[in-house]
Design an enzyme around this catalytic site. Structure first.
Site, PDB file in Angstrom:
ATOM      1  N   ARG A   1     -79.655 -50.523  56.273  1.00 54.63           N
ATOM      2  CA  ARG A   1     -79.981 -50.380  54.854  1.00 54.63           C
ATOM      3  C   ARG A   1     -81.262 -51.141  54.537  1.00 54.63           C
ATOM      4  NH1 ARG A   1     -75.941 -51.861  49.830  1.00 54.63           N
ATOM      5  NH2 ARG A   1     -75.937 -53.929  50.795  1.00 54.63           N
TER       6      ARG A   1
ATOM      7  N   ASP B   1     -72.322 -60.963  46.989  1.00 50.39           N
ATOM      8  CA  ASP B   1     -73.700 -60.683  47.383  1.00 50.39           C
ATOM      9  C   ASP B   1     -74.515 -60.519  46.114  1.00 50.39           C
ATOM     10  OD1 ASP B   1     -73.179 -58.141  46.418  1.00 50.39           O
ATOM     11  OD2 ASP B   1     -73.347 -57.147  48.353  1.00 50.39           O
TER      12      ASP B   1
END
Length: 536
Positions: free
Chosen positions: A171, A451
């Site tokens: 990603r 996160d």
């Protein structure tokens, strides 16, 4: 091409690298790779900037009273029958995927976890320090060349990739972020192009030689036009390495509210290069708050009450499945933030039960796979999907019963707003930012894996409640004074708990940034933009 002897790198004309060049960096920052990055920038940066400006124009319209909706000009794409191109053999079974940053230990543990796919993350779980970004690329290149084994100096423990590793996907950063350490013609290179370009250039052929391919997760897009730009990047990259069109395969995270109204169009734009969509739930909650920020009738309750089985999140998940399966694409479930706690059996049992419940909901809805954040959760999620999804996927589950429109996609959750909700947001948001400033982007806090996405929820929800003067369950209104008092109290408690660790950390900067983001009259688009200025 000119040479930069001080850096010991072959730097293309017009390019400048300001980050320090440590031993080994020249393995990925090669002349040909940097030439490729420069070409990506010159070809696609102007359009990227236009698309970022277009985001602002659309947001201004929503701020002025409009609501996100399906696009009338692309109605035909939604109504006509078509399907995406083929799916590679090694991506047909994705029942459990594990995600994490591109650190060496994480890569090996994730590949060995028993998950079908490992998404190596250059984005939300990776603080983009220069060292993290470049060393992550080195680690990924070492994997494809069989050189990623290592031994920890402090423990003597050895790590090596086993015989049946997960399929690797990467990603890159979202379109809105830049890599300020690399400039071309005095402009910073897009983080997305830097991450994609280095990985693709060095590893596409090696991945193909081992029976896999260059596979990517694409984050935070807000429109099909942004997907079109990725498709153009892919076509150019394939031509550059003389690869067949469609060699690159991607999965797009639907993690912004605008994107959910353009899922058919996103699949269509990337139809030669896409295999599915993913429910990026945490960023999606953040995007819901951000997109509808001026609307007092869209205020959400405490974060813990915003669950996937209700309101706009349920509608979004079910519409994603229906959309993907109609087009022959996978519908991937999202991340359960719960993580195991081996030291506390009671907490651990609750976490595992919560994960099972979440994964049962996903497989029952019709998802083709799901995400976990910790290797210990792989067998838990696998057991649920193995029991309820005996085949490799659920593409045949069309969910024709789903009837979701604009109203359902914008429906807020019922629930309460509490002082404890403000406190949780405050202590989680500040601690995450502090860790991020120190270079750690995946932070276990209070038995949840946090996160950047969950930190975004924390600060935007506090902003939303303050901006609208929301009323708490006990009748008090959220005011700047209340926010300030909670920050002070929570940080005092944290200081007492952490002691010397608190004093040696970067808490003053994290507190100041969190306070500024919450107290600002205008909602900042991403906390990572101002935070990026504070890291090396």
């Amino acid at each position: 091409m000119s040479t930069a002897p001080i850096l010991h790198l072959a730097i293309p004309d017009g390019m400048k690298i300001t980050g320090p060049i440590e031993p080994g960096y020249d393995r990925v920052l090669t002349g040909p790779a940097l030439e490729f990055i420069g070409e990506l920038h010159r070809r696609f940066e102007p359009r990227r900037r236009e698309l970022m400006e277009a985001r602002g124009v659309r947001q201004a319209a929503w701020d002025s009273g409009a609501l996100p909706d399906f696009l009338p000009e692309t109605k035909k794409i939604r109504e006509v029958d078509w399907t995406i191109a083929g799916i590679p053999d090694d991506l047909t079974d994705r029942r459990v995927e594990i995600t994490g940053p591109t650190t060496r230990k994480m890569i090996i543990n994730a590949l060995n976890s028993g998950a079908k796919v490992f998404m190596a993350d250059c984005e939300d779980s990776l603080s983009p320090t220069w060292a993290n970004v470049v060393e992550g690329q080195i680690n990924l290149a070492d994997y494809w060349r069989g050189n990623i084994d290592f031994t920890e100096e402090d423990t003597g423990k050895s790590y090596a990739v086993g015989p049946n590793p997960a399929v690797l996907m990467v990603r890159p950063r979202g379109w809105h972020l830049v890599e300020r350490h690399v400039t071309v013609d005095k402009q910073p290179v897009a983080g997305a192009l830097f991450d994609f370009g280095l990985y693709f250039f060095h590893n596409a052929q090696a991945a193909l030689a081992k029976g896999s391919g260059p596979y990517f997760y694409l984050p935070k897009m807000e429109s099909h036009l942004e997907a079109r730009l990725w498709n153009e990047v892919f076509l150019f990259a394939e031509e550059h390495l003389q690869l067949r069109t469609g060699t690159i395969k991607s999965t797009v995270l639907i993690e912004t509210l605008p994107a959910v109204f353009e899922m058919h169009e996103i699949l269509y734009e990337l139809r030669d290069h896409i295999v599915g969509l993913n429910c990026g739930r945490w960023d999606y909650i953040f995007s819901y708050i951000k997109t509808l920020r001026t609307k007092p009738d869209r205020i959400l309750p405490d974060r813990g009450q915003v669950v996937m089985s209700k309101a706009f999140l349920k509608a979004y998940a079910e519409l994603l499945i229906q959309t993907c399966h109609r087009r022959g694409a996978f519908a991937m479930g999202g991340m359960s933030a719960f993580i195991p706690n081996r030291r506390d059996p009671e907490v651990n049992d609750k976490a595992l039960a919560a994960v099972r419940e979440d994964k049962l909901r996903e497989v029952t809805y019709g998802h083709d796979g799901t995400w976990v954040a910790h290797p210990d959760l792989v067998p838990v999620a696998l057991a649920v999907f193995d029991e309820h999804m005996p085949k490799k996927n659920q593409l045949s589950k069309l969910r024709e019963d789903v009837a979701v429109g604009q109203r359902e996609l914008l429906q807020p959750h019922d629930g309460t707003r509490t002082e404890e909700g403000l406190r949780v947001n405050t202590r989680v948001g500040i601690q995450y930012i502090e860790a991020w400033l120190r270079g750690n982007g995946a932070v276990p806090l209070y038995n949840l894996m946090e996160d950047a996405a969950t930190a975004e929820i924390s600060r935007t929800q506090n902003w939303q409640w303050l901006h609208h003067g929301a009323t708490l369950e006990d009748g008090r209104k959220v005011t700047p004074e209340l926010i300030e008092a909670i920050i002070s109290d929570e940080m005092l408690k944290l200081h007492e708990k952490l002691g010397a660790y608190y004093e040696s950390g970067r808490f003053p900067e994290a507190i100041a940034l969190f306070r500024d983001l919450v107290m600002s009259g205008e909602l900042n688009a991403f906390l990572t933009l101002p935070a990026y200025k504070l890291i090396e």
